[in-house]
Scaffold this active site. Structure first.
Site: not given
Ligand SMILES: *Cc1c(COP(=O)(O)O)cnc(C)c1O
Ligand code: SF4
Length: 516
Positions: A88-89, A92, A101, A105, A108, A110, A269, A305, A312
């Site tokens: 996305r960025y 990174r 996990c 949670c 979560c 995801r 989220d 986010d 973010k």
């Molecule tokens: C959170 C995230 C990152 C890392 O973001 P940082 O600001 O570097 O911690 C990188 N890629 C994705 C898709 C993210 O959601």
């Molecule tokens: S927030 Fe989601 S990915 Fe993170 S530990 Fe909990 S269940 Fe796993």
């Protein structure tokens, strides 16, 4: 019990849970859609039904009643050039290596995929992700996540870390894991001695409530910190759980005492099935303004986010440092450089005053003499944890081999390292210079905490040039006089929604919880 046994003995359905607590029958419907796992350690933290541990781990019928949420609110799947990798960025990527996990949670992000036996992440898929990284020279930072990467066995983890380490353009590895909080027994000596082969390696973990600070989680975090791995924490603001000033203050204080950097505090989220956890944006902002921040210790960014995948976006309000005159168990020590005798008497003094956390403001990373004698400096530091060192490196030219050697020894002595940058006209007031500085610091395992500027607009220009274009770990907080100031990314705020602008200038809407 070892971690494998703990996982095997997890409570995985409502019938098993009902052997411990009375549970609503309806909850079983939830587990057909979203998996449940509460390992015996995390289960032991529940003191009563409905407490902070319960809410995070026990299925709730409201998960099936959320009409507003969407399965993939951050559009991770749209930004996936290859399965399991989110790019996305520019610099990174997020690499998903595990779908399981230590617990599931309830809130979560995801939720749509973690723990789903039909959405297993296979080795071949991760290798394709690594291939993609190899082919993209602009990627300098890999965020290894999941699920939880530390649910992999040591050798499986090494199998992915090894090729990543070999890629020339990859400067920093990060692991996002909830294990130090949810299954601290996983942090074994074997694991940390494996991880320390991959420096600079960072771990960001996830505590949400002070009751998660236990003897076990303390021990796990100590092991990680002692291995020279900088530890950060990401917390989600959750309704009825940690949405209060007292809880958040205790959380931050606890993180500091465990040598963690509070990194991000997230607005929840818009994930389907998590609506009952969402707080109003304004509530978070008000809480944030009352938190106790210390000028020598790291503070978090409050972020949303962006729904739709904008990344973010900080909504950190203007705030200040709290009055530290009374000490409150935090002793700050000012030293020009590290000299054994001066350091020793300073540390002894701090301890006599009852310091629970010691923060050293260090003029320079110079060590008196770099010989056998000075090993004593590092050994001394290890006896006074938690101890933070905050230094003052202002220019990339200062990142010399000597600084590298000393910062690496200090990290290996388990000391979290931070930097305070002074923005100085004609010296470093160029975004390119600061960018080179902060990224260089991260390679040395030093986190840029604060940027001090005389004029707000100069400081804001620097922050805006970093935000999004580099990792949030490289973005310091701007301090002008006695105020901490974040650029304003909020374009519009009404009762219904908040419109945010990301680093690329695109806008995104987040509904205000009030209207939900
Ligand atoms: C959170 C995230 C990152 C890392 O973001 P940082 O600001 O570097 O911690 C990188 N890629 C994705 C898709 C993210 O959601
Ligand atoms: S927030 Fe989601 S990915 Fe993170 S530990 Fe909990 S269940 Fe796993």
């Amino acid at each position: 019990m070892d971690w494998g046994t703990l996982l095997r003995e997890s409570v995985a359905n409502i019938r098993q849970l009902s052997l411990h607590y009375p549970v609503e029958k309806d909850a079983a419907k939830v587990t057909r859609k979203y998996p449940m796992r509460i390992n015996p350690y995390y289960l032991s933290l529940i003191k009563e039904r409905g407490d902070a541990i319960w809410k995070q781990s026990v299925p709730d019928i409201r998960e099936l009643e959320d009409e507003e949420g969407v399965p993939d609110p951050l559009h991770e799947e749209n930004d996936s050039p290859v399965a399991g990798l989110v790019h996305r960025y520019p610099d990174r990527v997020l690499l998903l290596v595990s779908d399981r996990c230590a617990m599931y949670c309830r809130f979560c992000t995801r939720k749509r995929s973690v723990g789903d036996p039909f959405k297993r992440i296979k080795k071949e898929q991760v290798l394709k992700g690594i291939e993609y990284i190899r082919e993209h020279a602009e990627i300098r930072d890999i965020l290894i996540s999941g699920g939880d990467p530390l649910l992999l066995k040591d050798e499986e983890l090494a199998f992915f870390l090894e090729p990543l380490k070999e890629i020339k353009h990859v400067e920093v590895l990060r692991i996002g894991t909830r294990v130090p909080c949810a299954l601290p027994q996983r942090i074994t000596d074997g694991l940390v001695s494996l991880l320390r082969r991959y420096h600079p390696l960072y771990i960001n973990t996830h505590f949400n409530h002070p009751v998660e600070f236990t003897e076990e989680s303390r021990k796990a975090c100590s092991k990680i910190a002692d291995a020279g791995i900088p530890l950060g924490d990401q917390t989600v603001l959750l309704k009825g759980l940690n949405d209060s000033v007292d809880v958040m203050n205790a959380l931050i204080r606890g993180l500091w005492s465990m040598r963690m950097t509070p990194y991000y505090i997230y607005q929840a989220d818009l994930t389907k099935g998590t609506k009952h956890f969402r707080t109003d944006v304004e509530v978070g902002i008000e809480i944030f303004k009352s938190l106790k921040f210390h000028p020598s210790l790291p503070m978090p960014h409050f972020v949303i986010d962006a729904p739709g995948g904008g990344g973010k976006i900080p909504i950190t309000p203007e705030c200040g440092f709290y009055d530290v005159i009374n000490g409150d168990g935090i002793e700050a020590l000012n030293l020009d450089y590290l000299e054994y005798n001066v350091l020793k008497s300073g540390l002894e003094d701090a301890r006599d005053k009852g310091a629970a956390i010691i923060a050293i403001e260090l003029g320079s990373f110079k060590i008196e003499r770099e010989d056998k004698e000075d090993k004593r400096v590092y050994e001394l530091l290890t006896q006074y944890h938690p101890i933070y060192i905050n230094t003052h490196l202002n220019h990339p030219d200062e990142l010399t081999e000597d600084v590298k050697r000393v910062s690496s020894m200090l990290s290996d002595a388990g000391v979290p390292l931070g930097d305070r940058i002074d923005l100085i006209e004609g010296v470093n007031d160029d975004p390119k210079v600061i960018k080179e500085l902060v990224l260089g610091l991260l390679k040395f395992r030093v986190k840029p905490y604060y940027l001090h500027a005389d004029r707000e607009e100069d400081g804001l220009a620097i922050i805006n040039s970093l935000r999004g274009f580099t990792t949030g770990m490289a973005v310091p907080h701007l301090v002008v006089g006695d105020r901490i100031i974040c650029p304003n990314y909020i374009e519009e705020k009404t009762d219904e929604k908040i419109v945010l602008r990301n680093y690329q200038g695109r806008t995104f809407e987040y509904p205000n919880a009030l209207s939900l």
